[in-house]
Motif scaffolding. Structure first.
Motif, mmCIF file in Angstrom:
data_model
loop_
_atom_site.group_PDB
_atom_site.id
_atom_site.type_symbol
_atom_site.label_atom_id
_atom_site.label_comp_id
_atom_site.label_asym_id
_atom_site.label_seq_id
_atom_site.Cartn_x
_atom_site.Cartn_y
_atom_site.Cartn_z
ATOM 1 N N LEU A 71 11.806 11.207 11.974
ATOM 2 C CA LEU A 71 13.048 10.517 11.627
ATOM 3 C C LEU A 71 12.753 9.265 10.807
ATOM 4 N N ALA A 72 11.764 8.485 11.238
ATOM 5 C CA ALA A 72 11.366 7.291 10.494
ATOM 6 C C ALA A 72 10.829 7.656 9.112
ATOM 7 N N LEU A 73 10.062 8.742 9.043
ATOM 8 C CA LEU A 73 9.488 9.196 7.772
ATOM 9 C C LEU A 73 10.585 9.571 6.782
ATOM 10 N N GLU A 74 11.571 10.297 7.248
ATOM 11 C CA GLU A 74 12.684 10.712 6.396
ATOM 12 C C GLU A 74 13.409 9.501 5.816
ATOM 13 N N GLU A 75 13.658 8.514 6.662
ATOM 14 C CA GLU A 75 14.349 7.299 6.207
ATOM 15 C C GLU A 75 13.506 6.524 5.208
ATOM 16 N N PHE A 76 12.207 6.414 5.493
ATOM 17 C CA PHE A 76 11.329 5.636 4.621
ATOM 18 C C PHE A 76 11.196 6.290 3.251
ATOM 19 N N ASN A 77 11.004 7.580 3.228
ATOM 20 C CA ASN A 77 10.862 8.282 1.948
ATOM 21 C C ASN A 77 12.155 8.254 1.137
ATOM 22 N N GLN A 78 13.286 8.380 1.820
ATOM 23 C CA GLN A 78 14.578 8.316 1.121
ATOM 24 C C GLN A 78 14.815 6.943 0.510
ATOM 25 N N ALA A 79 14.194 5.915 1.110
ATOM 26 C CA ALA A 79 14.344 4.546 0.597
ATOM 27 C C ALA A 79 13.375 4.230 -0.536
ATOM 28 N N GLY A 80 12.563 5.202 -0.940
ATOM 29 C CA GLY A 80 11.691 4.991 -2.087
ATOM 30 C C GLY A 80 10.208 5.078 -1.808
ATOM 31 N N GLY A 81 9.830 5.122 -0.522
ATOM 32 C CA GLY A 81 8.421 5.261 -0.187
ATOM 33 C C GLY A 81 7.594 4.053 -0.595
ATOM 34 N N VAL A 82 6.381 4.303 -1.098
ATOM 35 C CA VAL A 82 5.460 3.240 -1.510
ATOM 36 C C VAL A 82 5.234 3.353 -3.006
ATOM 37 N N ASN A 83 5.848 2.461 -3.755
ATOM 38 C CA ASN A 83 5.716 2.485 -5.215
ATOM 39 C C ASN A 83 6.018 3.865 -5.789
#
Length: 401
Positions: A71-83
């Motif tokens: 769930l955290a991964l999905e949110e983080f990647n949808q927010a743009g990830g790392v650079n």
């Protein structure tokens, strides 16, 4: 975690360490992070590992943890990830076993080329994985392992550079249970029934005993079992003869459920108190509704908390998985967020920079509380007390550090 005696010798031989102190190295043939040709560094993704108990004795914990991470991964990647790079999660099943935790860690690091690893759940499994992380210089973040040895080498009293956690530790949890038993339950005599095969269980028992006796309480019985035991009645009969005011059972739900059921069958009606290892729906299934009365346990959070942060997480988790998140899911969600933010802060999939960013974590607002990591890579957080009454679980109280 559960470490069977039969595994200890093999693990010691494999890692070159004594028992599960965790102070040692993996195979000298394993590459270090600095020498690895990490495919994540130049690709479109950053690979992160998840070493969890997906089968075996505490599988509900491992699966809840992975759900929280996803769930955290999905949110983080949808927010743009790392650079612009997304994080890819690679999971490995350690089968609730120390030797398998070592194998899973080795595979994630040397074959899958991950830049960091989350998990395992259980303290002894983390201690089994630790030498691989340290030897290869890969950060390991456990959401749930509460034994102090996880982040501090007891032989040197030095912080393990590559190991972090986002949950409170056993001395705090055990002391909370002792204070609750003495002050709230008015217990003056306690029995302790410990899983002798578990670092987690032994650590909690030690902390409870210290806290309870300091308050003026008396330990009238100390008994032990090992993981996978099923018949506890002989020992429970011995405990009954000591007539304690409270029985402290710091163990995991599989054995705890049987212990509670058999204790009630023998007429032991005293309060039974435990730790976060009670937090599984399997406990009700194993113990039975009628037996789960006057049962209490310390935990990291509760879905009954009315905090907006908690309630937002609960809704998102229920929408995705169709069930309420247990404490393991919440802790893993927070741990993933902390790790992902550290990778973002590092700005690169360099394990050394990720480790440094993790060590600098401060005032991270999580579902299970505000996380600031101290010099020993431990957060200082509050605990909650949960109560079972006729199989129904309710929030009893919150205890601050």
């Amino acid at each position: 975690m559960k470490v069977r005696k039969t595994m200890a010798a093999a693990l010691a031989a494999l890692l070159g360490v004594g028992l599960l102190a965790g102070c040692g190295s993996g195979s000298s043939n394993q590459p270090t992070a600095k020498s690895q040709d990490n495919s994540a560094a130049g690709g479109d993704v950053i690979k992160v590992g998840a070493n969890f108990e997906l089968t075996g004795g505490i599988a509900t914990f491992g699966n809840s943890s992975v759900n929280g991470i996803k769930l955290a991964l999905e949110e983080f990647n949808q927010a743009g990830g790392v650079n612009g790079k997304k994080i890819e999660l690679i999971t490995a099943d350690n089968k609730s076993d120390a030797a398998e935790a070592t194998n899973a860690m080795t595979k994630l690091v040397t074959q899958d080329k991950v830049v960091a690893v989350m998990g395992p759940v259980a303290s002894s499994n983390v201690l089994a994985a630790e030498p691989v992380a340290t030897q290869n210089q890969i950060p390991l973040v456990t959401p749930t392992a509460t034994n102090p040895k996880v982040t501090v080498d007891p032989a040197t009293n030095k912080t393990r550079d590559w190991i972090f956690r986002t949950c409170f530790i056993d001395p705090f949890q055990g002391d909370v249970a002792a204070r609750f038993s003495f002050n709230d339950l008015k217990a003056k005599k306690a029995a302790i029934y410990v899983d002798q095969s578990s670092d987690y269980s032994k650590g909690l028992a030690e902390a409870f005993k210290s806290g309870f006796t300091k308050l003026g309480g008396e330990i009238v019985s100390e008994e032990a079992f090992v993981a996978k035991d099923t018949d506890f009645k002989a020992t429970l009969t011995k405990i009954k003869a000591k007539n304690p005011d409270v029985i402290y059972v710091p163990a995991y739900y599989e054995e705890v459920g049987k212990i509670i059921r058999q204790a009630r069958e023998l007429g032991l009606t005293q309060p039974i108190v435990g730790g976060d290892g009670f937090d599984s729906p399997k406990l009700l299934e194993i113990a039975g509704k009628s037996a789960l009365t006057n049962v209490f346990f310390t935990n990291h959070y509760t879905t009954m908390d009315t905090s907006p942060v908690v309630q937002e997480f609960v809704k998102k988790y229920k929408d995705k998985y169709g069930q309420e998140p247990d404490a393991l899911a919440a802790l893993a969600y927070d741990a993933a967020k902390v790790l992902f933010e550290a990778i973002k802060t590092a700005g690169t999939p360099d394990p050394v920079k990720i480790k440094d960013a993790l060590a600098a974590t401060k005032d991270f607002k999580g579902v299970t509380g505000t996380i600031t990591l101290d010099a020993q890579h431990n957060p200082v957080k509050s605990a909650v007390i949960m109560e079972y009454n006729n199989g129904a679980l309710k929030f009893r109280t919150r205890v601050e550090p």
